[in-house]
Enzyme design. Sequence first.
Site, PDB file in Angstrom:
ATOM      1  N   CYS A  89      -3.741  -1.676   0.756  1.00 14.56           N
ATOM      2  CA  CYS A  89      -2.284  -1.547   0.678  1.00 14.56           C
ATOM      3  C   CYS A  89      -1.786  -1.177   2.065  1.00 14.56           C
ATOM      4  O   CYS A  89      -2.098  -0.102   2.579  1.00 14.56           O
ATOM      5  CB  CYS A  89      -1.877  -0.497  -0.349  1.00 14.56           C
ATOM      6  SG  CYS A  89      -0.080  -0.296  -0.484  1.00 14.56           S
TER       7      CYS A  89
ATOM      8  N   CYS B 106       6.138  -4.761   2.648  1.00 17.77           N
ATOM      9  CA  CYS B 106       4.780  -4.878   2.098  1.00 17.77           C
ATOM     10  C   CYS B 106       3.782  -5.212   3.199  1.00 17.77           C
ATOM     11  O   CYS B 106       3.858  -6.282   3.807  1.00 17.77           O
ATOM     12  CB  CYS B 106       4.706  -5.906   0.981  1.00 17.77           C
ATOM     13  SG  CYS B 106       3.075  -5.975   0.193  1.00 17.77           S
TER      14      CYS B 106
END
EC number: 5.1.1.8
Length: 338
Positions: A90, A253
């Site tokens: 992530c 993101c």
Amino acid sequence: MTIHGFTCIEGHTEGMPVRMVIDGAPTLQGATMNARREDFVAHHDWVRRTLMLEPRGHAHMSGTIFYPPVSDNADFSLLFIETSGCLPMCGHATIGSIAFAIEERLVVPKRPGTVTVDVPAGQIVARYQTDGERVTSVRFTNVPSFLLKRDVEIAIPALGTLAVDIAYGGNFYPIVEVQPNFPGCEHFTPDELLAWGRDVQRAVGDALEVVHPDNPAIRGVRHCMWTGKPIADDAHGRAVVIAGDSLVDRSPCGTGSSARVAQRFARGWLKEGEAYCHESLIGSRFIGRVESTVRLESGVDAVLSSIEGRAWVTGRAQYRVDPSQPYALGFSLQEFVN
């Protein structure tokens, strides 16, 4: 199970929450963070549910667990947890956790200005800048990223037929570019994109098997990227990223930005070393670059991309888990919908 406690650092990366667990996490088995991720999923997923889902978290919560390094050359390790599951990688949480760890003095990097972090998807190296005790930016080189499939035709009820590219940047992303049946993310509400993102994930899963060519443990699609026109004149692209059933990313993101950089490079839309300013739903931004090209063990062409962004600590929190309480291990509203 007895009463259990967790200590967390709270913050955000470009608007997207990061809850980093620094005390109370389980000891994991395995020689690598990938193996330890599998152990966590098999035996300790209650920790993720407890800290990410309501009543302690919410539908858009994301976080990490801070661990000692697995490799001799690493400074520390991270496990990534969010509402959709325990992820291999992530990016926004990496940026946030590096900033938090340095600002809160959880780690003294072996090389000032650089940290090496073991994660389930591999090992990443990041450079950071400071102003006094404040970390002002983090730029990490991600795991090898690549365009797996291009122009995969799917259909969803609301929009009809769509062509999507499937790219990997630490997680797999179906990327929906502007096309006849999709004029751009700016024309729709976050709720619409969230619902349709779930449809895209299912449609891609029905259309083909998505598996990392070098690591079969990394498989399946749990994200979707809707693209569109950027807000700022100096930005190059905008994306609304959907994760799982309920999460809308407030940041651009990190792994999604790596996937998009890899996609654009493979299609000839981005040059090596060229900066790509990637905006989010709320206008926050990451800067992505192709640093170099590599070839996977399987022979797939890939890139090493860097992603740069900012993060801020907002506080610390102590969480108490009492199994005698209702909803002690967390819940999602989606679990109560037929």
